[in-house]
Design a protein around this motif. Sequence first.
Motif, mmCIF file in Angstrom:
data_model
loop_
_atom_site.group_PDB
_atom_site.id
_atom_site.type_symbol
_atom_site.label_atom_id
_atom_site.label_comp_id
_atom_site.label_asym_id
_atom_site.label_seq_id
_atom_site.Cartn_x
_atom_site.Cartn_y
_atom_site.Cartn_z
ATOM 1 N N PRO A 116 27.499 53.034 31.613
ATOM 2 C CA PRO A 116 28.204 52.919 32.706
ATOM 3 C C PRO A 116 28.925 51.437 33.125
ATOM 4 O O PRO A 116 29.440 51.254 34.047
ATOM 5 N N ALA A 117 28.995 50.809 31.829
ATOM 6 C CA ALA A 117 29.957 49.717 31.653
ATOM 7 C C ALA A 117 31.388 49.864 32.163
ATOM 8 O O ALA A 117 32.036 48.978 32.938
ATOM 9 N N ASN A 118 31.919 50.986 31.677
ATOM 10 C CA ASN A 118 33.311 51.254 31.967
ATOM 11 C C ASN A 118 33.417 51.344 33.543
ATOM 12 O O ASN A 118 34.679 51.121 33.975
ATOM 13 N N TYR A 119 32.753 52.075 34.203
ATOM 14 C CA TYR A 119 32.709 52.323 35.450
ATOM 15 C C TYR A 119 32.575 51.011 36.236
ATOM 16 O O TYR A 119 33.307 50.792 37.211
ATOM 17 N N ILE A 120 31.620 50.233 35.933
ATOM 18 C CA ILE A 120 31.430 48.948 36.555
ATOM 19 C C ILE A 120 32.600 47.919 36.448
ATOM 20 O O ILE A 120 33.090 47.006 37.184
ATOM 21 N N LEU A 121 33.036 48.011 35.051
ATOM 22 C CA LEU A 121 34.294 46.867 34.690
ATOM 23 C C LEU A 121 35.424 47.374 35.810
ATOM 24 O O LEU A 121 36.220 46.510 36.287
ATOM 25 N N THR A 122 35.835 48.528 35.819
ATOM 26 C CA THR A 122 36.917 49.109 36.440
ATOM 27 C C THR A 122 36.663 48.719 38.098
ATOM 28 O O THR A 122 37.533 48.350 38.507
ATOM 29 N N HIS A 123 35.546 49.007 38.637
ATOM 30 C CA HIS A 123 35.337 48.558 40.003
ATOM 31 C C HIS A 123 35.590 47.166 40.198
ATOM 32 O O HIS A 123 36.210 46.742 41.108
ATOM 33 N N GLU A 124 34.834 46.297 39.285
ATOM 34 C CA GLU A 124 34.905 44.883 39.441
ATOM 35 C C GLU A 124 36.487 44.593 39.426
ATOM 36 O O GLU A 124 36.741 43.525 40.282
ATOM 37 N N ALA A 125 37.200 44.911 38.443
ATOM 38 C CA ALA A 125 38.496 44.526 38.455
ATOM 39 C C ALA A 125 39.154 44.838 39.666
ATOM 40 O O ALA A 125 40.010 43.922 40.113
ATOM 41 N N ILE A 126 39.221 46.170 40.064
ATOM 42 C CA ILE A 126 39.928 46.695 41.108
ATOM 43 C C ILE A 126 39.427 45.830 42.546
ATOM 44 O O ILE A 126 40.348 45.430 43.477
ATOM 45 N N GLU A 127 38.254 45.465 42.786
ATOM 46 C CA GLU A 127 37.649 44.599 43.783
ATOM 47 C C GLU A 127 38.416 43.434 43.794
ATOM 48 O O GLU A 127 38.552 42.663 44.814
ATOM 49 N N SER A 128 38.496 42.822 42.668
ATOM 50 C CA SER A 128 39.016 41.511 42.751
ATOM 51 C C SER A 128 40.646 41.400 42.876
ATOM 52 O O SER A 128 41.113 40.288 43.313
ATOM 53 N N ILE A 129 41.296 42.576 42.602
ATOM 54 C CA ILE A 129 42.801 42.574 42.886
ATOM 55 C C ILE A 129 43.206 43.033 44.333
ATOM 56 O O ILE A 129 44.229 42.590 44.997
ATOM 57 N N CYS A 130 42.688 44.198 44.570
ATOM 58 C CA CYS A 130 42.849 45.012 45.808
ATOM 59 C C CYS A 130 42.296 44.161 47.189
ATOM 60 O O CYS A 130 41.277 43.799 47.188
ATOM 61 N N LYS A 131 43.039 44.360 48.195
ATOM 62 C CA LYS A 131 42.721 43.598 49.313
ATOM 63 C C LYS A 131 42.089 44.512 50.591
ATOM 64 O O LYS A 131 41.251 43.877 51.320
ATOM 65 N N ASN A 132 42.386 45.720 50.480
ATOM 66 C CA ASN A 132 41.675 46.579 51.586
ATOM 67 C C ASN A 132 41.355 48.115 50.805
ATOM 68 O O ASN A 132 41.571 48.295 49.640
#
Length: 390
Positions: free
Chosen positions: A336-352
């Motif tokens: 699941p690392a690919n899933y988690i890394l993707t969500h972490e990156a998006i959470e850090s960039i996107c605002k809403n």
Amino acid sequence: MNFSLIASFAIILLVLTIGEIISMKTKAFVPSVFVSAVLFLVGFWTFFPKDLIARGSFAKPIVYVSMYLILVHMGTLMSLKELLSQWKTVLISLGGVLGICLMTLTIGKAFFGWKAVVAGTPPLTGGIVASILMAETAAKKGLPTVALLATCMYIMQGFIGYPISAICLKKEAKRVLIDFKNQKSSPSKSFSIKNNTKKKLIPPLPKQFQTPYMILLKLGLVAWIACKIAPIVHINDFVVCLILGVIGCELGFLEEQSLNKANAFGFIMTVVMAFIFANLSQATPAMLGKIAIPLFGIIILGVIGMYIVSVILGKIFGFSKEMAFVCTLTALYGFPANYILTHEAIESICKNDEEKQYAIDIILPKMLVAGFTTVTIASVIIAGFFVKLL
């Protein structure tokens, strides 16, 4: 210290929480998976018992149940149209695996010897099945150091893959966010978040029957069917789980984002994540020192090979170099690392939530398909071929 069941559970969750906090504070520049891996490694070298993960109740039975459920759940995150549309991702991912083999079997052979690169390459292209297969074959042939290399390759490759992937995913998320804002501000363009109102062949259950028990039951039934079908079609049962998850959701039998609706996603993901780090208990400082040079040398060569091939194929298929590269990098960690890394990156960039969902819809399907292509499919095939070369 008395490592009772609940004490072990609490320590495991403490490590995972620290990793998550550091990831949030660094805006995913330092991935939580990387931090947790380092902490578990140091812990196993000092005062953690080697069976800490099992003591905390994250043993194989519950882990495999969780894997089956989450893989079917992953199918509910993608439509059949999206899955079929990812053929470019599949080709780029396979190209990255080919790049690994080309670099290790040529330059790697010259520096580290034939046996080392033959044993180390399959685990580098994917997951634990390839690692076990190569290690057992090397041990049977009286090559304990080579067997050790195959085991450590699986354990250590993520340390290179996590930070590089985090950087690539953040750059890709920024690029996607710019596209989103341009489409939203331009009347000549349109954008859409996944349409959840599409009619299904099987109508949804009434709300009062969409309970956690019912949702988990349906996920379990689909996973059970997948396990029965897999030996017949000679496809890995995890792959069949994903495929049937997509089909089940398309038909309407499964709810979209099933585990989230069952309020079970968080715990199921915790179980799977904890089990990943159990393998770090095998890596001692002496073990790593003995095979450090070929271990990291082969990993570095493999990453270079992946990068070269992925950039070329990415340009051909219209992927950004970051997206193409990170698709191939899934070989170093998979789900699941690919899933988690993707969500972490998006959470850090996107605002809403609107921006986040748009970025997830574009990036996550590519990462999930890439992970299955490299880890679940390609690595097993390559290992089956390479055991004959050892």
